[in-house]
Design a protein around this motif. Structure first.
Motif, PDB file in Angstrom:
ATOM      1  N   ASP A  90     -28.120 -16.672 -14.331  1.00 43.68           N
ATOM      2  CA  ASP A  90     -26.656 -17.456 -15.289  1.00 43.68           C
ATOM      3  C   ASP A  90     -26.937 -18.518 -14.658  1.00 43.68           C
ATOM      4  OD1 ASP A  90     -25.678 -15.018 -15.938  1.00 43.68           O
ATOM      5  OD2 ASP A  90     -24.101 -14.962 -14.070  1.00 43.68           O
ATOM      6  N   ILE A  91     -27.687 -19.453 -14.455  1.00 47.83           N
ATOM      7  CA  ILE A  91     -27.574 -21.351 -14.020  1.00 47.83           C
ATOM      8  C   ILE A  91     -28.818 -21.382 -15.073  1.00 47.83           C
ATOM      9  CG2 ILE A  91     -28.457 -22.674 -12.502  1.00 47.83           C
ATOM     10  CD1 ILE A  91     -28.070 -20.451  -9.526  1.00 47.83           C
ATOM     11  N   ARG A  92     -28.947 -20.930 -15.921  1.00 43.85           N
ATOM     12  CA  ARG A  92     -29.834 -21.816 -17.087  1.00 43.85           C
ATOM     13  C   ARG A  92     -29.154 -20.870 -18.453  1.00 43.85           C
ATOM     14  NH1 ARG A  92     -34.885 -17.881 -17.364  1.00 43.85           N
ATOM     15  NH2 ARG A  92     -33.781 -16.922 -18.120  1.00 43.85           N
ATOM     16  N   GLU A  93     -28.585 -19.831 -18.078  1.00 38.36           N
ATOM     17  CA  GLU A  93     -27.733 -19.209 -19.718  1.00 38.36           C
ATOM     18  C   GLU A  93     -26.621 -20.019 -19.520  1.00 38.36           C
ATOM     19  OE1 GLU A  93     -28.853 -15.395 -19.518  1.00 38.36           O
ATOM     20  OE2 GLU A  93     -31.024 -16.008 -19.861  1.00 38.36           O
ATOM     21  N   GLN A  94     -25.596 -20.363 -18.780  1.00 38.49           N
ATOM     22  CA  GLN A  94     -24.038 -20.074 -19.176  1.00 38.49           C
ATOM     23  C   GLN A  94     -24.188 -21.629 -18.645  1.00 38.49           C
ATOM     24  OE1 GLN A  94     -21.897 -17.062 -19.266  1.00 38.49           O
ATOM     25  NE2 GLN A  94     -23.872 -16.171 -19.025  1.00 38.49           N
ATOM     26  N   PHE A  95     -22.937 -21.858 -19.725  1.00 42.60           N
ATOM     27  CA  PHE A  95     -21.930 -23.099 -20.099  1.00 42.60           C
ATOM     28  C   PHE A  95     -21.110 -22.983 -18.928  1.00 42.60           C
ATOM     29  CE2 PHE A  95     -24.079 -21.493 -24.244  1.00 42.60           C
ATOM     30  CZ  PHE A  95     -24.909 -22.929 -24.392  1.00 42.60           C
ATOM     31  N   PHE A  96     -21.233 -23.999 -18.528  1.00 41.42           N
ATOM     32  CA  PHE A  96     -20.499 -25.313 -17.316  1.00 41.42           C
ATOM     33  C   PHE A  96     -20.105 -26.812 -17.369  1.00 41.42           C
ATOM     34  CE2 PHE A  96     -18.448 -25.892 -13.203  1.00 41.42           C
ATOM     35  CZ  PHE A  96     -17.792 -25.154 -13.016  1.00 41.42           C
ATOM     36  N   VAL A  97     -19.046 -26.742 -17.119  1.00 42.85           N
ATOM     37  CA  VAL A  97     -18.646 -28.597 -16.968  1.00 42.85           C
ATOM     38  C   VAL A  97     -17.171 -28.380 -16.791  1.00 42.85           C
ATOM     39  CG1 VAL A  97     -17.799 -30.903 -17.952  1.00 42.85           C
ATOM     40  CG2 VAL A  97     -20.302 -29.881 -19.135  1.00 42.85           C
ATOM     41  N   CYS A  98     -16.737 -29.136 -15.473  1.00 41.53           N
ATOM     42  CA  CYS A  98     -15.404 -29.204 -14.676  1.00 41.53           C
ATOM     43  C   CYS A  98     -14.752 -30.133 -15.065  1.00 41.53           C
ATOM     44  CB  CYS A  98     -15.726 -29.761 -13.710  1.00 41.53           C
ATOM     45  SG  CYS A  98     -16.268 -29.096 -11.541  1.00 41.53           S
ATOM     46  N   ASN A  99     -13.857 -29.742 -15.235  1.00 40.61           N
ATOM     47  CA  ASN A  99     -12.299 -29.448 -16.539  1.00 40.61           C
ATOM     48  C   ASN A  99     -11.045 -29.870 -15.111  1.00 40.61           C
ATOM     49  OD1 ASN A  99     -10.933 -30.335 -18.514  1.00 40.61           O
ATOM     50  ND2 ASN A  99     -11.230 -28.437 -20.088  1.00 40.61           N
ATOM     51  N   LEU A 100     -11.222 -31.064 -14.861  1.00 44.43           N
ATOM     52  CA  LEU A 100     -10.599 -30.918 -14.070  1.00 44.43           C
ATOM     53  C   LEU A 100      -8.682 -30.938 -14.480  1.00 44.43           C
ATOM     54  CD1 LEU A 100     -11.868 -33.224 -11.212  1.00 44.43           C
ATOM     55  CD2 LEU A 100     -11.041 -31.344 -10.964  1.00 44.43           C
ATOM     56  N   VAL A 134     -23.368 -27.945 -22.537  1.00 42.66           N
ATOM     57  CA  VAL A 134     -24.119 -28.522 -21.271  1.00 42.66           C
ATOM     58  C   VAL A 134     -23.859 -26.895 -20.078  1.00 42.66           C
ATOM     59  CG1 VAL A 134     -22.973 -29.545 -18.669  1.00 42.66           C
ATOM     60  CG2 VAL A 134     -23.488 -30.611 -21.161  1.00 42.66           C
ATOM     61  N   ARG A 135     -25.489 -26.398 -19.543  1.00 39.84           N
ATOM     62  CA  ARG A 135     -25.532 -25.352 -18.911  1.00 39.84           C
ATOM     63  C   ARG A 135     -25.550 -25.981 -17.592  1.00 39.84           C
ATOM     64  NH1 ARG A 135     -26.807 -21.324 -22.124  1.00 39.84           N
ATOM     65  NH2 ARG A 135     -27.948 -22.432 -24.685  1.00 39.84           N
ATOM     66  N   VAL A 136     -24.963 -24.711 -16.580  1.00 42.53           N
ATOM     67  CA  VAL A 136     -25.064 -25.274 -15.067  1.00 42.53           C
ATOM     68  C   VAL A 136     -25.821 -26.021 -14.779  1.00 42.53           C
ATOM     69  CG1 VAL A 136     -24.564 -23.458 -13.196  1.00 42.53           C
ATOM     70  CG2 VAL A 136     -23.648 -23.275 -14.733  1.00 42.53           C
ATOM     71  N   TYR A 137     -27.272 -25.441 -14.313  1.00 45.49           N
ATOM     72  CA  TYR A 137     -27.851 -26.422 -14.028  1.00 45.49           C
ATOM     73  C   TYR A 137     -28.444 -28.148 -14.649  1.00 45.49           C
ATOM     74  CZ  TYR A 137     -32.017 -26.331 -17.891  1.00 45.49           C
ATOM     75  OH  TYR A 137     -31.849 -26.939 -18.574  1.00 45.49           O
ATOM     76  N   GLN A 138     -27.865 -28.165 -15.523  1.00 46.71           N
ATOM     77  CA  GLN A 138     -27.919 -30.076 -16.756  1.00 46.71           C
ATOM     78  C   GLN A 138     -26.502 -30.720 -15.500  1.00 46.71           C
ATOM     79  OE1 GLN A 138     -27.214 -28.297 -20.649  1.00 46.71           O
ATOM     80  NE2 GLN A 138     -29.776 -28.638 -20.765  1.00 46.71           N
ATOM     81  N   PHE A 139     -24.904 -29.057 -15.631  1.00 49.54           N
ATOM     82  CA  PHE A 139     -24.291 -29.896 -15.475  1.00 49.54           C
ATOM     83  C   PHE A 139     -24.077 -30.579 -13.732  1.00 49.54           C
ATOM     84  CE2 PHE A 139     -20.116 -29.349 -13.076  1.00 49.54           C
ATOM     85  CZ  PHE A 139     -19.907 -31.138 -13.514  1.00 49.54           C
ATOM     86  N   LEU A 140     -25.065 -29.476 -13.186  1.00 49.82           N
ATOM     87  CA  LEU A 140     -24.973 -29.698 -11.504  1.00 49.82           C
ATOM     88  C   LEU A 140     -26.243 -30.621 -11.308  1.00 49.82           C
ATOM     89  CD1 LEU A 140     -24.175 -26.211 -10.357  1.00 49.82           C
ATOM     90  CD2 LEU A 140     -22.824 -28.833 -10.366  1.00 49.82           C
ATOM     91  N   LYS A 141     -27.427 -31.280 -11.761  1.00 51.74           N
ATOM     92  CA  LYS A 141     -28.528 -31.497 -11.572  1.00 51.74           C
ATOM     93  C   LYS A 141     -28.383 -32.861 -10.700  1.00 51.74           C
ATOM     94  CE  LYS A 141     -31.793 -35.181 -13.922  1.00 51.74           C
ATOM     95  NZ  LYS A 141     -31.775 -36.281 -15.325  1.00 51.74           N
ATOM     96  N   SER A 199     -22.051 -28.082  -0.403  1.00 51.61           N
ATOM     97  CA  SER A 199     -21.253 -26.758  -1.789  1.00 51.61           C
ATOM     98  C   SER A 199     -20.463 -26.744  -2.420  1.00 51.61           C
ATOM     99  CB  SER A 199     -21.078 -25.558  -0.357  1.00 51.61           C
ATOM    100  OG  SER A 199     -19.364 -26.423  -0.186  1.00 51.61           O
ATOM    101  N   CYS A 200     -19.766 -27.773  -1.547  1.00 50.23           N
ATOM    102  CA  CYS A 200     -18.186 -28.644  -2.941  1.00 50.23           C
ATOM    103  C   CYS A 200     -19.427 -28.812  -4.329  1.00 50.23           C
ATOM    104  CB  CYS A 200     -17.906 -29.700  -2.812  1.00 50.23           C
ATOM    105  SG  CYS A 200     -16.655 -28.888  -0.671  1.00 50.23           S
ATOM    106  N   HIS A 201     -20.365 -30.016  -4.014  1.00 53.87           N
ATOM    107  CA  HIS A 201     -21.258 -30.533  -4.356  1.00 53.87           C
ATOM    108  C   HIS A 201     -21.729 -29.844  -5.652  1.00 53.87           C
ATOM    109  CE1 HIS A 201     -23.263 -34.010  -5.228  1.00 53.87           C
ATOM    110  NE2 HIS A 201     -22.916 -34.163  -6.322  1.00 53.87           N
ATOM    111  N   LEU A 202     -22.074 -28.021  -4.962  1.00 58.32           N
ATOM    112  CA  LEU A 202     -22.858 -27.586  -6.246  1.00 58.32           C
ATOM    113  C   LEU A 202     -22.886 -26.438  -7.249  1.00 58.32           C
ATOM    114  CD1 LEU A 202     -26.239 -27.004  -3.554  1.00 58.32           C
ATOM    115  CD2 LEU A 202     -26.214 -27.610  -5.431  1.00 58.32           C
ATOM    116  N   TYR A 203     -21.376 -26.612  -6.753  1.00 56.96           N
ATOM    117  CA  TYR A 203     -20.193 -25.254  -7.237  1.00 56.96           C
ATOM    118  C   TYR A 203     -20.006 -25.685  -8.622  1.00 56.96           C
ATOM    119  CZ  TYR A 203     -17.015 -21.853  -7.585  1.00 56.96           C
ATOM    120  OH  TYR A 203     -16.414 -20.778  -7.849  1.00 56.96           O
ATOM    121  N   PRO A 204     -20.187 -24.803  -9.204  1.00 58.65           N
ATOM    122  CA  PRO A 204     -20.201 -23.152  -9.203  1.00 58.65           C
ATOM    123  C   PRO A 204     -21.614 -22.546  -8.688  1.00 58.65           C
ATOM    124  CG  PRO A 204     -20.181 -23.204 -11.529  1.00 58.65           C
ATOM    125  CD  PRO A 204     -20.937 -24.594 -11.271  1.00 58.65           C
TER     126      PRO A 204
END
Length: 192
Positions: A12-22, A158-165, A121-126
């Protein structure tokens, strides 16, 4: 799954998309859940050394929670986390002018008062890390409050691993992240 050095990374970290949207979630991850933010053992001393500089950024309720519970708590499994205000938001959470929850620790860091950005843990979320003997498992924590972040990430590609670089490099190093990226690119080439 990807096995890299002493880590096992869910697909999922490689495949799912994620960018925080505060704008959409208003920092709900700082208030939802059973406990405060997980803390690593080495972060406890950093928190102790930094607290006097973080305290002015905190709300009165947050300061009171720390006075009552301590800088961190130990849960039933012996893990550490931040205290909470009335079993709700993290004691270090602060509201901005738009009623969005942010982090007093991170604000102190952004203002140059401390050199610790926030708990990893906060910096790495999700991404949530589970430690085992000899390795760490990195899993994507699916949570309804982050649905806007999933849509936003998909729109931006943007995938999870890219967002959390940045936090992944902070935790595991530049070489580890580059190796992860190379493995993902190679796997995508093989599948094409």
């Amino acid at each position: 799954m990807i096995v890299l050095q002493n880590t096992v990374i869910s697909d999922d970290i490689r495949e799912q998309f994620f960018v925080c949207n505060l704008e959409k979630c208003k920092g709900a991850c700082c208030v939802e859940g059973d406990l405060g933010a997980p803390l690593e053992e080495d972060e406890l001393a950093i928190l102790e050394q930094s607290y006097d500089k973080i305290k002015p950024y905190m709300t009165g309720a947050g300061q009171h929670a720390v006075e009552e519970q301590g800088l961190y708590i130990t849960d039933f499994e012996g893990d550490y986390s931040t205290p909470t205000i009335g079993n709700r938001e993290c004691a270090y959470a602060i509201y901005d002018e738009n009623k969005t929850l942010k982090c007093a620790i991170e604000q102190a860091y952004l203002d140059g008062v401390i050199d610790w950005k926030k708990p990893i843990s906060c910096h790495l979320y999700p991404i949530r890390i589970t430690k085992y003997d000899g390795f760490e498992a990195l899993n994507y924590d699916r949570w309804g409050i982050c649905s806007a972040a999933c849509s936003f990430g998909e729109n931006l590609g943007v995938r999870v691993y890219q967002f959390l670089k940045e936090p992944l490099i902070r935790k595991y190093g530049e070489g580890w992240y580059q190796e992860l990226t190379n493995l993902i690119v190679e796997e995508e080439k093989e599948q094409a």
